[in-house]
Design a protein around this motif. Sequence first.
Motif, PDB file in Angstrom:
ATOM      1  N   GLN A   8       0.825  -1.210   0.000  1.00 17.27           N
ATOM      2  CA  GLN A   8       0.000   0.000   0.000  1.00 17.27           C
ATOM      3  C   GLN A   8       0.860   1.261   0.000  1.00 17.27           C
ATOM      4  O   GLN A   8       0.515   2.259  -0.640  1.00 17.27           O
ATOM      5  CB  GLN A   8      -0.929  -0.001   1.203  1.00 17.27           C
ATOM      6  N   SER A   9       1.981   1.221   0.695  1.00 16.82           N
ATOM      7  CA  SER A   9       2.827   2.413   0.759  1.00 16.82           C
ATOM      8  C   SER A   9       3.404   2.782  -0.600  1.00 16.82           C
ATOM      9  O   SER A   9       3.753   3.947  -0.832  1.00 16.82           O
ATOM     10  CB  SER A   9       3.966   2.187   1.761  1.00 16.82           C
ATOM     11  N   LEU A  10       3.499   1.818  -1.524  1.00 19.03           N
ATOM     12  CA  LEU A  10       4.110   2.105  -2.820  1.00 19.03           C
ATOM     13  C   LEU A  10       3.190   2.902  -3.741  1.00 19.03           C
ATOM     14  O   LEU A  10       3.670   3.476  -4.725  1.00 19.03           O
ATOM     15  CB  LEU A  10       4.527   0.810  -3.508  1.00 19.03           C
ATOM     16  N   VAL A  11       1.882   2.937  -3.471  1.00 19.20           N
ATOM     17  CA  VAL A  11       1.012   3.732  -4.347  1.00 19.20           C
ATOM     18  C   VAL A  11       1.305   5.223  -4.201  1.00 19.20           C
ATOM     19  O   VAL A  11       0.869   6.019  -5.030  1.00 19.20           O
ATOM     20  CB  VAL A  11      -0.486   3.452  -4.063  1.00 19.20           C
ATOM     21  N   ALA A  12       2.066   5.595  -3.176  1.00 14.18           N
ATOM     22  CA  ALA A  12       2.503   6.982  -3.060  1.00 14.18           C
ATOM     23  C   ALA A  12       3.482   7.345  -4.167  1.00 14.18           C
ATOM     24  O   ALA A  12       3.678   8.529  -4.474  1.00 14.18           O
ATOM     25  CB  ALA A  12       3.152   7.224  -1.695  1.00 14.18           C
ATOM     26  N   PHE A  13       4.074   6.326  -4.807  1.00  5.20           N
ATOM     27  CA  PHE A  13       5.083   6.550  -5.836  1.00  5.20           C
ATOM     28  C   PHE A  13       4.668   5.800  -7.102  1.00  5.20           C
ATOM     29  O   PHE A  13       5.135   4.688  -7.366  1.00  5.20           O
ATOM     30  CB  PHE A  13       6.449   6.066  -5.347  1.00  5.20           C
TER      31      PHE A  13
END
Length: 456
Positions: free
Chosen positions: A107-112
């Motif tokens: 989920q944290s990767l959707v920031a990038f």
Amino acid sequence: MRISARHLPVALLLFVAAAGATPQAAAPGAESAASTPSSDAFSPEELDQMMAPMALYPDSLLAQVLMASTYPGDVADAVKWAKAHPDAKGDEAVRQVASQSWDPSVQSLVAFPQVLDLLGKDPAWVQRMGDAFLAQPDAVMDSVQRLRRQAQSAGNLTSNEQLKVSTEPAAGATTTVAPAESTIIIESADPQVVYVPAYNPTTVYGPWPYPAYPPYYYPPSPYYYPGGALWAGLAFGTGVAITASLWGDINWGHGDIDINVDRYNNINSNRQINRGDNTWRHNAANRDGVPYRDRASREQFGRQKDGAGQRDNFRGHDPARSADRERARQSMSQRGFDTPAASNREARDRAGQASRQMDRQQAGGRDVASARQGAQGNSQRNAQARDGTRQQYQGNRGGQNNAFAGAGNPGQARASSNRGHGSYSASQRPASARGGGRQMQRPSRPPRSGGGARRR
């Protein structure tokens, strides 16, 4: 009698020589066999090949990628989501996928979105990278350091407006350690803004030392890096402002990843962790059935059940919401309504069962209609047979007339009765009434002699 050695059989001499051999003679071969690495392990050349596209990422971003790559199925889902939301980025994008069942590292990767764009180019590469990190975390981190030293030696890794590059002694080393053994740290120049570098590994690392294992290279998307594919060094797109999306950091020299619990709980409000859970551990429950590559990982994670108890917390399941859904299902069942399917498989099974039941009903209706038509046909045939038998019976009786004549055919008896009644009525009417029709002219006869009338 003395027996010299030359009188002994050759086989006996060989046995004596073997018995006198020292055990140390076989030791080097045994040690060599014991030190042979497992066939499941990736070689340093293979590790450098697969880590080349990511080795120059900031440490915190690289940590998120390594964690997320151990859940390749979730990464594939996140790639699809990012393609459908190309403008979503930063902490707000992470909050938009809070209800997804993906692992928090994914989920944290959707920031990038530019990172997910790169990972989406080769899912097999993502899975290999995750398998390598699970089975050989120290070797993966050593590979990253080798590649960083190569880029630094080639003059393509220095501090700039986007990145801060520094070195520190390797873990456990003294301050007099050689530069080649130092650990290279890459951080964002601004802790609140992350720039994701894009580069061509075939040029940024200088001459590649493994011609048989050329580095993986996936050209960057022009949407995020206009003209970036033509740059010789590092290319940077638009910076991503974040406050909590990156909550992991590589612990160089220890082969693990540290977790900033405050940041993690800030962005994952529905998946809180305890302050003591500050070291990342792979959660086998979020692997979603993707097989592990090596036997050690299969034995460690394939049979790991203690993580399943935390699956609801990691996947954002709310026990109160689940209880409400169950009560609603029970209420619908008591009222005679079909409860909604709990899974896609159950929905497909229900649809198949309904289709089969409809087919049976249609087949039954056709059978009933055929049975009715058959019964009507049989009734008609029976009636025809009875009429034929009756006619044959009457023909055999000929012109016989008795009190029971016409009993077998009431209609014919009634018609005959009517004709008889009409003839009788006509005979009783007066002659004048009966002459209403055409008069019959009869020739006159001469009178007979004797003057007498005709004797009856």
